[in-house]
Write an enzyme that holds these catalytic residues in place. Structure first.
Site, mmCIF file in Angstrom:
data_model
loop_
_atom_site.group_PDB
_atom_site.id
_atom_site.type_symbol
_atom_site.label_atom_id
_atom_site.label_comp_id
_atom_site.label_asym_id
_atom_site.label_seq_id
_atom_site.Cartn_x
_atom_site.Cartn_y
_atom_site.Cartn_z
ATOM 1 N N ASP A 181 0.758 0.877 3.690
ATOM 2 C CA ASP A 181 0.271 1.918 2.803
ATOM 3 C C ASP A 181 -0.586 2.864 3.650
ATOM 4 O OD1 ASP A 181 -0.755 3.197 0.393
ATOM 5 O OD2 ASP A 181 -2.587 2.051 0.799
ATOM 6 N N ASP A 207 -3.203 5.543 2.395
ATOM 7 C CA ASP A 207 -4.583 5.808 1.971
ATOM 8 C C ASP A 207 -5.316 4.520 1.579
ATOM 9 O OD1 ASP A 207 -4.102 8.562 2.297
ATOM 10 O OD2 ASP A 207 -3.157 8.644 0.316
HETATM 11 MG MG LIG Z 1 -3.823 2.756 -0.875
#
Ligand SMILES: [Mg+2]
Ligand SMILES: [Zn+2]
Length: 188
Positions: A4, A6
């Site tokens: 992922d 962020d």
């Molecule tokens: Mg995230």
């Protein structure tokens, strides 16, 4: 390994369109370096609903992603969902689409992938795709997401330790041999 973006690879700045605000998470640079040296393909699987909502332009998103690569090095694949919950797409996590797409680009089965993320959506996408999920909680991660996670790591250093230990113990699949790749075989 699929990361992922962020809150996992870089600090979460909601709907960020400014490359100057990109800041790697602790241990990210070292973790990715170790994986690349071990020939483990690395990819990004990221929800960017700010694009669907008009909060981030596609160009701004590209600039942020370019800054991520400037700071963290090149990724072998980027799978990005620019939709929002109401769009009914098959890629926005918790749907498995991004994991399946990234695995296809890397020419591996999703079952051979590890998805690393900071929230329950990342773990749900991993589960739905048949991949291994490892949660690295941040202050934003809800307690129930931690309780429900298949695996929880302290940080990215911990994640890489776990995965590289497992890789070194696993037998090398025949199709991973260089000649098999040259023949155009895949492990699908
Ligand atoms: Mg995230
Ligand atoms: Zn989507």
């Amino acid at each position: 390994m699929l990361f992922d973006r962020d809150g996992t690879l870089i600090r979460d700045v909601p709907y960020n369109g400014d490359p100057r605000l990109v800041e790697p998470m602790p241990g990210a640079t070292e973790a990715l370096g170790r994986l690349r040296r071990a020939d483990v393909p690395v990819a990004v699987v990221t929800n960017q609903s700010g694009v669907a909502r008009g909060l981030v332009t596609p160009d701004e998103m590209d600039q942020v992603n370019a800054r991520v690569e400037e700071l963290l090095g090149p990724f072998d694949a980027w799978a990005i969902c620019v939709h929002d919950d109401g769009d009914g797409c098959t890629c926005r996590k918790p749907a498995p689409g991004l994991v399946i797409r990234a695995a296809a680009v890397l020419d591996v089965s999703p079952r051979d992938c590890v998805v690393v993320g900071d929230i329950g959506r990342d773990m749900a996408a991993a589960r739905a795709a048949g991949a291994r999920g490892i949660l690295v909680p941040t202050k934003e991660t809800r307690p129930e997401e931690i309780d429900e996670a298949p695996e929880v790591a302290d940080d990215l250093t911990d994640v890489v330790e776990r995965v590289l230990n497992d890789v070194s113990e696993a037998p090398v699949p025949a199709a991973a041999a260089p000649w098999a790749r040259a023949m155009g075989w895949s492990r699908w």
